[in-house]
Design a protein around this motif. Sequence first.
Motif, PDB file in Angstrom:
ATOM      1  N   ALA A  62      -0.288   2.319   6.295  1.00  0.00           N
ATOM      2  CA  ALA A  62       0.675   2.864   5.326  1.00  0.00           C
ATOM      3  C   ALA A  62       1.031   4.284   5.772  1.00  0.00           C
ATOM      4  O   ALA A  62       0.150   5.155   5.813  1.00  0.00           O
ATOM      5  CB  ALA A  62       0.079   2.877   3.933  1.00  0.00           C
TER       6      ALA A  62
ATOM      7  N   LEU B 244      -8.412  -6.310   2.405  1.00  0.00           N
ATOM      8  CA  LEU B 244      -7.848  -7.407   3.199  1.00  0.00           C
ATOM      9  C   LEU B 244      -8.123  -8.732   2.500  1.00  0.00           C
ATOM     10  O   LEU B 244      -9.226  -8.932   1.958  1.00  0.00           O
ATOM     11  CB  LEU B 244      -8.505  -7.453   4.588  1.00  0.00           C
TER      12      LEU B 244
ATOM     13  N   ALA C  86      -1.587   2.372  12.271  1.00  0.00           N
ATOM     14  CA  ALA C  86      -1.789   1.101  12.981  1.00  0.00           C
ATOM     15  C   ALA C  86      -2.473   0.096  12.073  1.00  0.00           C
ATOM     16  O   ALA C  86      -3.144   0.466  11.107  1.00  0.00           O
ATOM     17  CB  ALA C  86      -2.659   1.335  14.225  1.00  0.00           C
ATOM     18  N   ASP C  87      -2.303  -1.173  12.445  1.00  0.00           N
ATOM     19  CA  ASP C  87      -2.953  -2.278  11.733  1.00  0.00           C
ATOM     20  C   ASP C  87      -4.376  -2.434  12.278  1.00  0.00           C
ATOM     21  O   ASP C  87      -4.563  -2.598  13.497  1.00  0.00           O
ATOM     22  CB  ASP C  87      -2.133  -3.559  11.986  1.00  0.00           C
TER      23      ASP C  87
ATOM     24  N   TRP D 168       0.834  -1.216   0.000  1.00  0.00           N
ATOM     25  CA  TRP D 168       0.000   0.000   0.000  1.00  0.00           C
ATOM     26  C   TRP D 168       0.864   1.260   0.000  1.00  0.00           C
ATOM     27  O   TRP D 168       0.545   2.236  -0.692  1.00  0.00           O
ATOM     28  CB  TRP D 168      -0.943  -0.014   1.211  1.00  0.00           C
TER      29      TRP D 168
ATOM     30  N   TRP E 228      -8.623   3.419  -6.467  1.00  0.00           N
ATOM     31  CA  TRP E 228      -9.844   3.413  -5.640  1.00  0.00           C
ATOM     32  C   TRP E 228     -10.231   4.817  -5.197  1.00  0.00           C
ATOM     33  O   TRP E 228     -11.343   5.036  -4.724  1.00  0.00           O
ATOM     34  CB  TRP E 228      -9.593   2.551  -4.391  1.00  0.00           C
ATOM     35  N   ASP E 229      -9.295   5.758  -5.317  1.00  0.00           N
ATOM     36  CA  ASP E 229      -9.464   7.090  -4.721  1.00  0.00           C
ATOM     37  C   ASP E 229     -10.294   7.960  -5.666  1.00  0.00           C
ATOM     38  O   ASP E 229      -9.898   8.217  -6.802  1.00  0.00           O
ATOM     39  CB  ASP E 229      -8.074   7.698  -4.484  1.00  0.00           C
TER      40      ASP E 229
ATOM     41  N   ASP F 206      -4.632   3.886   9.495  1.00  0.00           N
ATOM     42  CA  ASP F 206      -4.066   3.266   8.290  1.00  0.00           C
ATOM     43  C   ASP F 206      -2.669   2.790   8.656  1.00  0.00           C
ATOM     44  O   ASP F 206      -1.997   3.408   9.472  1.00  0.00           O
ATOM     45  CB  ASP F 206      -3.988   4.257   7.124  1.00  0.00           C
TER      46      ASP F 206
ATOM     47  N   GLY G 294      -8.513   2.033   7.567  1.00  0.00           N
ATOM     48  CA  GLY G 294      -7.971   2.062   6.202  1.00  0.00           C
ATOM     49  C   GLY G 294      -8.364   3.353   5.511  1.00  0.00           C
ATOM     50  O   GLY G 294      -8.957   3.346   4.439  1.00  0.00           O
ATOM     51  N   CYS G 295      -8.015   4.481   6.136  1.00  0.00           N
ATOM     52  CA  CYS G 295      -8.565   5.786   5.718  1.00  0.00           C
ATOM     53  C   CYS G 295      -7.998   6.282   4.399  1.00  0.00           C
ATOM     54  O   CYS G 295      -8.541   7.215   3.814  1.00  0.00           O
ATOM     55  CB  CYS G 295      -8.345   6.821   6.813  1.00  0.00           C
ATOM     56  N   GLY G 296      -6.880   5.688   3.911  1.00  0.00           N
ATOM     57  CA  GLY G 296      -6.310   6.134   2.642  1.00  0.00           C
ATOM     58  C   GLY G 296      -5.917   7.596   2.706  1.00  0.00           C
ATOM     59  O   GLY G 296      -5.341   8.051   3.697  1.00  0.00           O
TER      60      GLY G 296
ATOM     61  N   ALA H  23      -0.312   7.141   3.696  1.00  0.00           N
ATOM     62  CA  ALA H  23      -1.746   7.432   3.827  1.00  0.00           C
ATOM     63  C   ALA H  23      -1.983   8.307   5.062  1.00  0.00           C
ATOM     64  O   ALA H  23      -2.766   9.266   5.020  1.00  0.00           O
ATOM     65  CB  ALA H  23      -2.530   6.129   3.944  1.00  0.00           C
TER      66      ALA H  23
ATOM     67  N   PHE I 225       0.701   4.443  -2.756  1.00  0.00           N
ATOM     68  CA  PHE I 225       0.570   5.884  -2.469  1.00  0.00           C
ATOM     69  C   PHE I 225       1.763   6.651  -3.018  1.00  0.00           C
ATOM     70  O   PHE I 225       1.606   7.718  -3.611  1.00  0.00           O
ATOM     71  CB  PHE I 225       0.416   6.124  -0.963  1.00  0.00           C
TER      72      PHE I 225
HETATM   73  C1  LIG Z   1      -8.302   0.494  -1.149  1.00  0.00           C
HETATM   74  S1  LIG Z   1      -7.572   1.605  -0.020  1.00  0.00           S
HETATM   75  C2  LIG Z   1      -9.001   2.540   0.522  1.00  0.00           C
HETATM   76  C3  LIG Z   1      -8.667   3.875   1.129  1.00  0.00           C
HETATM   77  C4  LIG Z   1      -9.906   4.709   1.520  1.00  0.00           C
HETATM   78  N1  LIG Z   1     -10.743   4.024   2.456  1.00  0.00           N
HETATM   79  C5  LIG Z   1     -10.695   5.081   0.287  1.00  0.00           C
HETATM   80  O1  LIG Z   1     -11.803   4.546   0.101  1.00  0.00           O
HETATM   81  O2  LIG Z   1     -10.200   5.907  -0.504  1.00  0.00           O
HETATM   82  C6  LIG Z   1      -7.264   0.559   1.390  1.00  0.00           C
HETATM   83  C7  LIG Z   1      -6.547   1.274   2.509  1.00  0.00           C
HETATM   84  O3  LIG Z   1      -6.525   0.414   3.634  1.00  0.00           O
HETATM   85  C8  LIG Z   1      -5.225   0.415   4.192  1.00  0.00           C
HETATM   86  N2  LIG Z   1      -5.058  -0.901   4.846  1.00  0.00           N
HETATM   87  C9  LIG Z   1      -5.103  -2.121   4.262  1.00  0.00           C
HETATM   88  N3  LIG Z   1      -4.925  -3.080   5.174  1.00  0.00           N
HETATM   89  C10 LIG Z   1      -4.766  -2.465   6.373  1.00  0.00           C
HETATM   90  C11 LIG Z   1      -4.540  -2.917   7.696  1.00  0.00           C
HETATM   91  N4  LIG Z   1      -4.442  -4.231   7.987  1.00  0.00           N
HETATM   92  N5  LIG Z   1      -4.440  -2.002   8.682  1.00  0.00           N
HETATM   93  C12 LIG Z   1      -4.536  -0.668   8.404  1.00  0.00           C
HETATM   94  N6  LIG Z   1      -4.736  -0.179   7.163  1.00  0.00           N
HETATM   95  C13 LIG Z   1      -4.859  -1.066   6.157  1.00  0.00           C
HETATM   96  C14 LIG Z   1      -4.282   0.659   3.020  1.00  0.00           C
HETATM   97  O4  LIG Z   1      -3.039   1.168   3.430  1.00  0.00           O
HETATM   98  C15 LIG Z   1      -5.108   1.639   2.188  1.00  0.00           C
HETATM   99  O5  LIG Z   1      -4.864   2.951   2.571  1.00  0.00           O
END
Ligand SMILES: C[S@@+](CC[C@H](N)C(=O)[O-])C[C@H]1O[C@@H](n2cnc3c(N)ncnc32)[C@H](O)[C@@H]1O
Length: 206
Positions: free
Chosen positions: A71, A117, A94-95, A9, A20-21, A69, A48-50, A74, A13
């Motif tokens: 990454a 995921l 954070a995960d 991820w 997806w953005d 998030d 997963g706020c992107g 992000a 970025f």
């Molecule tokens: C497809 S993007 C979506 C971003 C945002 N929600 C959007 O709709 O534009 C997925 C996001 O989830 C984050 N992500 C994926 N797995 C994650 C995890 N286990 N913990 C935290 N963030 C995670 C990625 O880094 C990425 O920013």
Amino acid sequence: MRGPTPSFWQQRFEQRNVPWDRGQSSPQLAAWLAAGVLRPGDSVIVPGCGSGHEVADLAGAGCRVIALDYAPAAVELTRQRLAETARSAEVICADVLQWQPAAPCDAVYEQTCLCALHPEQWFAYARQLQRWLRPGGVLCALFMQVLRDSAGQGVIEGPPYHCDINAMRSLFPASHWEWPKPPYTAVPHPRGWTELAVVLTRRDAA
Ligand SMILES: C[S@@+](CC[C@H](N)C(=O)[O-])C[C@H]1O[C@@H](n2cnc3c(N)ncnc32)[C@H](O)[C@@H]1O
């Protein structure tokens, strides 16, 4: 663990490869705010706020937002967006499968984190969402619809992974979640995908 890693991820970025953005919040966020599903003062977690479009708009609507998030890019983009719009939210690197809030929240805004995921992690993630929410709290979910022909041969492809409604009913069972009656709004995505907008309510005895 199967599926994408934080560095996957992070690279997306860094390379600005973020299909997806939308470049702005999903129209469904405005619809949920207008309908009073998400209200000023609500505590809302955005996993997963992107790049944080929805985080800034939720904060602008008066919600108390925690954005997550794993990454770092992000997290940085979301913090920048908040600074540029003079809005405030807690943004944590954070995960989503590990992190816990200090207190249960009123709402979770789930947009394309589940589909990011690998399906093997979905039950662990669903348990997290249930733990994060107070009883009566709402999961505002946008279930990504991206069914591919290869699914007919049993191939799992993603991200984005297809969030089939049958799988969602199994992941968020009616014993723990109140489901509204279908049909659900299919929110179009500029990439040609759609997302099913569903508000699930956490039951008391979850
Ligand atoms: C497809 S993007 C979506 C971003 C945002 N929600 C959007 O709709 O534009 C997925 C996001 O989830 C984050 N992500 C994926 N797995 C994650 C995890 N286990 N913990 C935290 N963030 C995670 C990625 O880094 C990425 O920013």
